[in-house]
Motif scaffolding. Structure first.
Motif, PDB file in Angstrom:
ATOM      1  N   CYS A  43     -18.090  -8.984   5.453  1.00  0.00           N
ATOM      2  CA  CYS A  43     -17.423  -7.674   5.532  1.00  0.00           C
ATOM      3  C   CYS A  43     -18.188  -6.735   6.449  1.00  0.00           C
ATOM      4  O   CYS A  43     -17.584  -6.034   7.266  1.00  0.00           O
ATOM      5  CB  CYS A  43     -17.308  -7.045   4.148  1.00  0.00           C
ATOM      6  SG  CYS A  43     -16.085  -7.833   3.103  1.00  0.00           S
ATOM      7  N   LYS A  44     -19.513  -6.716   6.337  1.00  0.00           N
ATOM      8  CA  LYS A  44     -20.309  -5.856   7.198  1.00  0.00           C
ATOM      9  C   LYS A  44     -20.144  -6.249   8.662  1.00  0.00           C
ATOM     10  O   LYS A  44     -20.058  -5.395   9.537  1.00  0.00           O
ATOM     11  CB  LYS A  44     -21.783  -5.918   6.798  1.00  0.00           C
ATOM     12  CG  LYS A  44     -22.083  -5.180   5.521  1.00  0.00           C
ATOM     13  CD  LYS A  44     -23.554  -5.251   5.177  1.00  0.00           C
ATOM     14  CE  LYS A  44     -23.826  -4.521   3.873  1.00  0.00           C
ATOM     15  NZ  LYS A  44     -25.245  -4.594   3.491  1.00  0.00           N
ATOM     16  N   LEU A  47     -16.702  -5.133   9.910  1.00  0.00           N
ATOM     17  CA  LEU A  47     -16.559  -3.689  10.041  1.00  0.00           C
ATOM     18  C   LEU A  47     -17.468  -3.074  11.097  1.00  0.00           C
ATOM     19  O   LEU A  47     -17.351  -1.889  11.385  1.00  0.00           O
ATOM     20  CB  LEU A  47     -16.813  -3.026   8.685  1.00  0.00           C
ATOM     21  CG  LEU A  47     -15.784  -3.366   7.616  1.00  0.00           C
ATOM     22  CD1 LEU A  47     -16.198  -2.760   6.291  1.00  0.00           C
ATOM     23  CD2 LEU A  47     -14.409  -2.896   8.018  1.00  0.00           C
ATOM     24  N   LEU A  52     -15.176  -4.862  16.032  1.00  0.00           N
ATOM     25  CA  LEU A  52     -13.836  -4.283  16.088  1.00  0.00           C
ATOM     26  C   LEU A  52     -13.360  -4.151  17.528  1.00  0.00           C
ATOM     27  O   LEU A  52     -12.201  -4.431  17.841  1.00  0.00           O
ATOM     28  CB  LEU A  52     -13.814  -2.917  15.391  1.00  0.00           C
ATOM     29  CG  LEU A  52     -13.969  -2.943  13.883  1.00  0.00           C
ATOM     30  CD1 LEU A  52     -14.050  -1.520  13.347  1.00  0.00           C
ATOM     31  CD2 LEU A  52     -12.807  -3.669  13.241  1.00  0.00           C
TER      32      LEU A  52
END
Length: 80
Positions: A43-44, A47, A52
């Motif tokens: 997840c880190k 994100l 991105l």
């Protein structure tokens, strides 16, 4: 002067519990994953702003990428 000291105390105690991870310690997780199976590290990474940006670039079509490259070159030549 505090209008409602009792409410203020309740809010303070709530913030202390959040800060001390009271509920995390009271209800420990069996695994460090979510219902999707993704870990915290994944997840880190997802994100992170660099990732991105890379994903946005991947979504662009070939023609759009080429157009952006040529427009960038033209504007650099115009500046000279």
């Amino acid at each position: 002067q505090i209008a409602d000291p009792e409410t203020c105390d309740q809010m303070y105690e709530s913030l202390v519990r959040i800060h001390n991870n009271y509920y995390k310690n009271k209800y420990p997780r069996l695994k460090d994953t979510s219902f999707t199976g993704v870990t915290v590290q994944d997840c880190k990474m997802i994100l992170a702003t660099d990732i991105l940006k890379q994903m946005e670039d991947m979504k662009k079509g070939t023609w759009k990428k080429l157009r952006e490259r040529f427009y960038a070159k033209k504007s650099e030549e115009d500046l000279k």
